[in-house]
Design an enzyme around this catalytic site. Structure first.
Site, PDB file in Angstrom:
ATOM      1  N   GLY A   1      -9.124  -9.221  -1.999  1.00 26.82           N
ATOM      2  CA  GLY A   1      -8.925  -9.231  -3.441  1.00 26.82           C
ATOM      3  C   GLY A   1      -7.842 -10.208  -3.840  1.00 26.82           C
TER       4      GLY A   1
ATOM      5  N   HIS B   1      -2.799  -2.400  -4.990  1.00 29.08           N
ATOM      6  CA  HIS B   1      -1.991  -3.571  -4.636  1.00 29.08           C
ATOM      7  C   HIS B   1      -2.247  -4.730  -5.616  1.00 29.08           C
ATOM      8  CE1 HIS B   1      -0.313  -6.427  -1.473  1.00 29.08           C
ATOM      9  NE2 HIS B   1      -1.071  -7.264  -2.167  1.00 29.08           N
ATOM     10  N   GLU B   2      -3.515  -5.021  -5.887  1.00 27.97           N
ATOM     11  CA  GLU B   2      -3.834  -6.175  -6.744  1.00 27.97           C
ATOM     12  C   GLU B   2      -3.445  -5.908  -8.196  1.00 27.97           C
ATOM     13  OE1 GLU B   2      -4.339  -8.830  -5.345  1.00 27.97           O
ATOM     14  OE2 GLU B   2      -5.009  -8.178  -3.366  1.00 27.97           O
TER      15      GLU B   2
ATOM     16  N   HIS C   1       0.091  -6.737  -8.570  1.00 28.23           N
ATOM     17  CA  HIS C   1       0.331  -8.164  -8.862  1.00 28.23           C
ATOM     18  C   HIS C   1       0.106  -8.455 -10.340  1.00 28.23           C
ATOM     19  CE1 HIS C   1       0.986  -9.566  -4.820  1.00 28.23           C
ATOM     20  NE2 HIS C   1      -0.232  -9.284  -4.379  1.00 28.23           N
TER      21      HIS C   1
ATOM     22  N   HIS D   1       4.748  -9.546  -3.409  1.00 32.24           N
ATOM     23  CA  HIS D   1       4.724  -8.855  -2.120  1.00 32.24           C
ATOM     24  C   HIS D   1       6.138  -8.401  -1.783  1.00 32.24           C
ATOM     25  CE1 HIS D   1       0.840 -11.201  -1.253  1.00 32.24           C
ATOM     26  NE2 HIS D   1       0.537  -9.940  -1.513  1.00 32.24           N
TER      27      HIS D   1
ATOM     28  N   VAL E   1      13.060  -7.233  -6.945  1.00 33.45           N
ATOM     29  CA  VAL E   1      13.225  -5.799  -7.189  1.00 33.45           C
ATOM     30  C   VAL E   1      14.404  -5.336  -6.342  1.00 33.45           C
ATOM     31  CG1 VAL E   1      12.175  -3.521  -6.968  1.00 33.45           C
ATOM     32  CG2 VAL E   1      10.773  -5.470  -7.660  1.00 33.45           C
TER      33      VAL E   1
ATOM     34  N   THR F   1      13.936  -2.313  -3.298  1.00 33.14           N
ATOM     35  CA  THR F   1      13.067  -2.460  -2.125  1.00 33.14           C
ATOM     36  C   THR F   1      13.874  -3.173  -1.048  1.00 33.14           C
ATOM     37  OG1 THR F   1      12.220  -4.528  -3.061  1.00 33.14           O
ATOM     38  CG2 THR F   1      10.896  -2.546  -3.405  1.00 33.14           C
TER      39      THR F   1
ATOM     40  N   ASP G   1      -4.393   1.301   4.274  1.00 30.53           N
ATOM     41  CA  ASP G   1      -4.417   2.198   3.112  1.00 30.53           C
ATOM     42  C   ASP G   1      -3.748   3.541   3.402  1.00 30.53           C
ATOM     43  OD1 ASP G   1      -5.721   0.297   1.672  1.00 30.53           O
ATOM     44  OD2 ASP G   1      -7.446   1.545   1.135  1.00 30.53           O
TER      45      ASP G   1
HETATM   46 ZN   LIG Z   1      -1.033  -9.244  -2.479  1.00 26.11          ZN
END
Ligand SMILES: [Zn+2]
Length: 548
Positions: free
Chosen positions: A182, A221-222, A225, A231, A244, A247, A279
């Protein structure tokens, strides 16, 4: 020997599986393509990043409300298995709501900064033209697969054109070439391609999806974005950040589920949705990531248009008569509301538009006039013309005139008027008239910008007196309905002599002249008042303020 050969063969198969079964997100490749093709993208990104920093660093600006994002799923298929079921789509929406709401069954206590993002997703129930929809569109294509260069996003290249991306999260589901799972478009790219693309094998949960990416986390995840997340390793070494704060630093993608992995001087957050793990390994966004995403929907945010989306209007909320200001396209309207000639809806409006409009200038104000029609009142609107048009600001009046002061040298403004019909709807607009003053700066008030000065506990800010290029207008319809109108929402920052921020005060778009700013409990001394726009750009010089 046969057994040994078989063992080697099986071992090789396992190796190949281990290599191919790695998450592969093409967001970065796609973004490089977007930036090369559209030179304005870098500028948009800089503005979005500035706005995000302003929002995340000023807790007062935070919007605590749940945001529901209307989603349209564009299924583009050649083979039956690519034409995924409605149930598979609904299951994916459930996963998004679990993951973004921290309601996922696999949420654990491993990372205390794990957060509910307050973002939720729902299939659209209204198409852009206002008609009911399932929020799912399907198209057979003659293309056997699609690249990561946006071909699935256009009908002319075998895909489906997006629904307006300022109002809908467009997700395309198709057969992506190679092992790409993706890609999402970061905020700030071209509108026509804004959205997320997911390979059909990884969309939904269980069912036909491919382990170890069978729990719907590719879309989580997508969409991350699409909501401005990078990432978690920042696509670089330990020194490259994902923007961020909460993290941990990381220097590369993690695969599988190495829960005890250390790097860059700390334990890695391999459970983060923005890593490359399986996942079943992923289960969190952090509070910092949540703030970053929420910033997009705050005032001035890149995705704040979603708050006005028609995509989730309930039937009861929809006007039952088509009008030129019902917030949807109807009749022969082709662009925005009443972008067309609008015969079908104009005929249903119950009163005529004001017959003619004109204006007269004096040294202190511009007076707008129109001819009376049979109506219960009038709605006069004004906006400043600039590359990004400011929003229409309005006043309601019973008279047939309104006055505007605060018009600035060299700026052009547009104004128009509608009648308010007895039935409560409004007429079509009467034309547009433009105001441009080439000389003679007009102020509506001779108060200083910051007063009283010195002051104690409370001061007032008068934007009409500030030397600001995009200063406010005073729109006076008589009868007490006067408003200070800002072309953009803005903020006052009060800083002490060391430059530390001690107060952030948002200036609403509409308020009486002179904003009251309470600054109780501050140490006596000199301060600076900065007036900035939503992107953090100064709107005027800084003002000295003495507090005692
Ligand atoms: Zn990604």
């Amino acid at each position: 020997m046969i057994n040994r050969t078989l063992a080697i063969f099986l071992f090789l198969i396992l190796c190949v599986q281990a290599i191919t079964a790695q998450r592969n997100c093409a967001t970065l490749d796609h973004w490089e393509y977007v930036v090369k093709k559209h030179s304005s993208t870098a500028q948009s990104r800089a503005l979005i990043e500035r706005h995000t920093q302003l929002y995340t660093q000023n807790p007062e600006l935070r919007n605590e409300n749940n945001i529901v994002i209307p989603v349209v799923i564009n299924v583009v298929y050649q083979h039956a298995n690519e034409n995924i079921s409605d149930e598979q789509i609904l299951e994916q929406i459930r996963v998004l709501n679990e993951d973004f709401g921290r309601l996922n069954p696999d949420a654990d206590g491993a990372w205390p900064q794990a957060a509910n993002t307050d973002l939720q997703f729902q299939l659209a129930n209204r198409a852009p033209d206002g008609t009911p929809t399932t929020g799912i569109r399907r198209r057979y294509t003659s293309y056997s697969n699609f690249s990561t260069y946006d071909d699935v996003k256009f009908a002319k290249s075998g895909g489906i054109d997006a629904w307006p991306t300022e109002h809908y999260l467009n997700i395309w589901v198709c057969n992506l070439e190679g092992d790409i799972m993706g890609y999402g478009q970061l905020p700030g790219g071209p509108a026509a391609t804004d959205g997320v693309v997911i390979d059909f094998q990884f969309f939904g949960r269980y069912g036909h999806t491919q382990a170890p990416f069978d729990r719907g986390r590719t879309a989580t995840h997508e969409v991350g974005h699409w909501l401005n997340l990078f990432h978690i390793w920042g696509d670089g070494d330990c020194t490259i950040d994902d923007m961020v704060a909460d993290t941990p630093d990381s220097d590369e993608a993690n695969h599988g589920c190495p829960k005890d992995a250390y790097s860059c001087g700390g334990k890695l957050m391999v459970q983060n949705f923005m890593d490359y793990t399986d996942d079943a390994c992923m289960n969190l966004f952090t509070q910092g990531q949540a703030r970053r995403m929420q910033a997009l929907f705050a005032t001035g945010g890149f995705r704040s248009g979603f708050l006005r989306s028609p995509g989730l209007m309930e039937l009861a909320q929809m006007p039952d008569v088509n009008t030129c200001n019902d917030g949807r396209q109807n009749g022969d309207e082709t662009g925005v509301d009443c972008g067309g000639s609008c015969e079908p809806c104009a005929s249903k409006i119950s009163c005529p538009a004001p017959a003619s409009i004109n204006q007269s200038n004096s040294t202190t104000k511009v007076t707008l006039r129109w001819e009376a029609v049979s109506a219960s009142g009038y709605l006069a609107e004004i906006r400043q013309l600039k590359p990004n048009l400011s929003k229409w600001a309005s006043v309601v009046t019973n008279s047939t005139s309104a006055s505007v002061s605060g018009i600035r040298i060299g700026r052009t403004y547009e104004w128009r008027v509608r009648a308010i019909c007895q039935e409560g709807d409004t007429s079509d607009v009467t034309g547009s008239v433009f105001i441009t003053r080439n000389n003679g700066r007009i102020l509506y008030d001779d108060q200083p910008a910051v007063y009283p000065n010195p002051s104690r506990g409370t001061f007032y800010f008068n934007p009409g007196s500030a030397e600001a290029p995009d200063g406010p207008l005073l729109f006076d319809a008589g009868g007490g309905d006067s408003k200070t109108i800002h072309s953009t929402t803005s903020f006052l920052l009060v800083k002490n002599i060391q430059g530390q921020l001690v107060k952030t005060h948002p200036l609403n778009e509409t308020a009486q002249a002179g904003f009251q700013v309470d600054v109780p409990g501050l140490v006596a001394g000199m301060y600076f008042v900065h007036w900035i726009d939503a992107e953090g750009q100064p709107l005027s010089q800084a003002y000295k303020l003495i507090l005692y």
